[in-house]
Write a protein that holds these residues in place. Structure first.
Motif, PDB file in Angstrom:
ATOM      1  N   TYR A 191       0.852  -1.192   0.000  1.00 27.28           N
ATOM      2  CA  TYR A 191       0.000   0.000   0.000  1.00 27.28           C
ATOM      3  C   TYR A 191       0.884   1.238   0.000  1.00 27.28           C
ATOM      4  O   TYR A 191       1.869   1.317   0.747  1.00 27.28           O
ATOM      5  N   GLU A 197      -3.374   4.322  -2.925  1.00 30.52           N
ATOM      6  CA  GLU A 197      -3.858   3.103  -3.558  1.00 30.52           C
ATOM      7  C   GLU A 197      -3.074   1.875  -3.118  1.00 30.52           C
ATOM      8  O   GLU A 197      -1.937   1.976  -2.651  1.00 30.52           O
ATOM      9  N   VAL A 220      -7.539  -3.637  -3.433  1.00 28.83           N
ATOM     10  CA  VAL A 220      -7.360  -3.000  -4.737  1.00 28.83           C
ATOM     11  C   VAL A 220      -8.718  -2.506  -5.250  1.00 28.83           C
ATOM     12  O   VAL A 220      -9.687  -3.259  -5.317  1.00 28.83           O
ATOM     13  N   GLY A 221      -8.775  -1.242  -5.583  1.00 24.49           N
ATOM     14  CA  GLY A 221     -10.012  -0.651  -6.089  1.00 24.49           C
ATOM     15  C   GLY A 221     -10.978  -0.213  -5.001  1.00 24.49           C
ATOM     16  O   GLY A 221     -11.997   0.415  -5.298  1.00 24.49           O
ATOM     17  N   GLY A 222     -10.702  -0.551  -3.758  1.00 23.79           N
ATOM     18  CA  GLY A 222     -11.586  -0.155  -2.665  1.00 23.79           C
ATOM     19  C   GLY A 222     -10.831   0.579  -1.579  1.00 23.79           C
ATOM     20  O   GLY A 222     -11.055   0.337  -0.391  1.00 23.79           O
ATOM     21  N   GLU A 223      -9.947   1.470  -1.995  1.00 20.03           N
ATOM     22  CA  GLU A 223      -9.070   2.157  -1.040  1.00 20.03           C
ATOM     23  C   GLU A 223      -9.836   3.022  -0.034  1.00 20.03           C
ATOM     24  O   GLU A 223      -9.362   3.275   1.071  1.00 20.03           O
ATOM     25  N   THR A 224     -11.006   3.493  -0.412  1.00 19.78           N
ATOM     26  CA  THR A 224     -11.768   4.355   0.504  1.00 19.78           C
ATOM     27  C   THR A 224     -12.704   3.553   1.402  1.00 19.78           C
ATOM     28  O   THR A 224     -13.279   4.115   2.340  1.00 19.78           O
TER      29      THR A 224
END
Length: 263
Positions: A191, A197, A220-224
């Motif tokens: 990370y 990201e 991956v793709g869901g960092e928030t």
């Protein structure tokens, strides 16, 4: 008129004597004054030199000085217990009982014995690593931050039954950990907070990661969509859970030496 002529003649003689004095006597007098002034200054300098010689004896040979502050801060040069490391660093834990096999497999050059203090300090320089003695079945290779900041793992990971790798740097919030066995990548998580990201998320989380609460980290793709982000303490915690704690919190390791090498 005769008397007037005599007076004028005397006046001319006086003027000639004055002009002669200005042209000849005055330069001579000025020269004498400057000569005496120069001699006085030379005598003063000579006197100062004589006093200086009396204050400081004239040593024959090389004069050596000691920087006591540098001496007190000098790194340990002999065997010592392992020195904690891990912050703003990258390292590998290689399952191997012989550090010499590690230096050969990694193609390390200019191998020189060094204490932990000296070795870890040298490992902060680009192109150098510190190879530790065998600790709990692992040989540590410290100084791989730039290597592990790249995407691909080095080929030498296939030369050992198990290779663990770790990297953390608080400035860029770069945190990576993973494990290979016999050249097969089982786990690799990376990370980068600076980019916001997840760069890599390979393999299933290990039981040790789950026990440490890593399940709340971003994917991956869901960092928030996460409970929290990784930090440097997490990297050190998983290193300790998998094998060797770089903080050496137990403190029961005997004094030892390692090796400074060039990549």
């Amino acid at each position: 008129m005769g008397l007037v002529g005599v007076v004028l003649g005397l006046a001319r003689i006086v003027m000639m004597l004055v002009l002669l004095a200005v042209r000849v006597v005055l330069p001579v007098a000025v020269g004498v004054f400057l000569y005496r002034l120069a001699r006085r200054e030379k005598a003063r300098q000579a006197g100062e030199k004589r006093q200086e010689k009396r204050r400081e004896p004239d040593f024959q040979g090389t004069v050596r000085t000691v920087d006591y502050r540098a001496t007190e801060e000098a790194p340990h040069m002999g065997p010592e217990p392992p020195v904690p490391f891990g912050y703003k660093s990258g390292w590998a834990a290689i399952r191997c009982g012989d550090p010499r096999q590690v230096t050969v497999a990694l193609g390390l050059r200019n191998v020189r014995e060094a204490s932990w203090s000296v070795g870890l300090e040298q490992a902060e320089q680009t192109g150098r690593v510190f190879v530790s003695p065998c600790l709990e079945g692992f040989v540590l290779v410290v100084g791989l931050l730039e290597v592990l900041e790249g995407a691909d793992l080095p080929r030498w990971t296939a030369a050992f039954s198990e290779v663990q790798f770790f990297a953390t740097h608080r400035v860029t919030e770069f945190h990576r950990w993973g494990r290979c066995r016999s050249g097969r990548l089982l786990r690799d998580y990376c990370y980068c907070g600076e980019r916001g990201e997840v760069l890599r998320d390979v393999g299933e989380p290990t039981p040790e990661e789950t026990a440490l609460g890593f399940g709340g980290f971003p994917a991956v793709g869901g960092e928030t969509e996460c409970q929290r982000f990784p930090n440097e303490e997490d990297v050190l915690d998983i290193a300790a859970a998998w094998g060797v704690d770089p903080r050496f919190a137990r403190g029961d390791y005997p004094p030892s030496m390692g090796w400074v090498c060039e990549l």
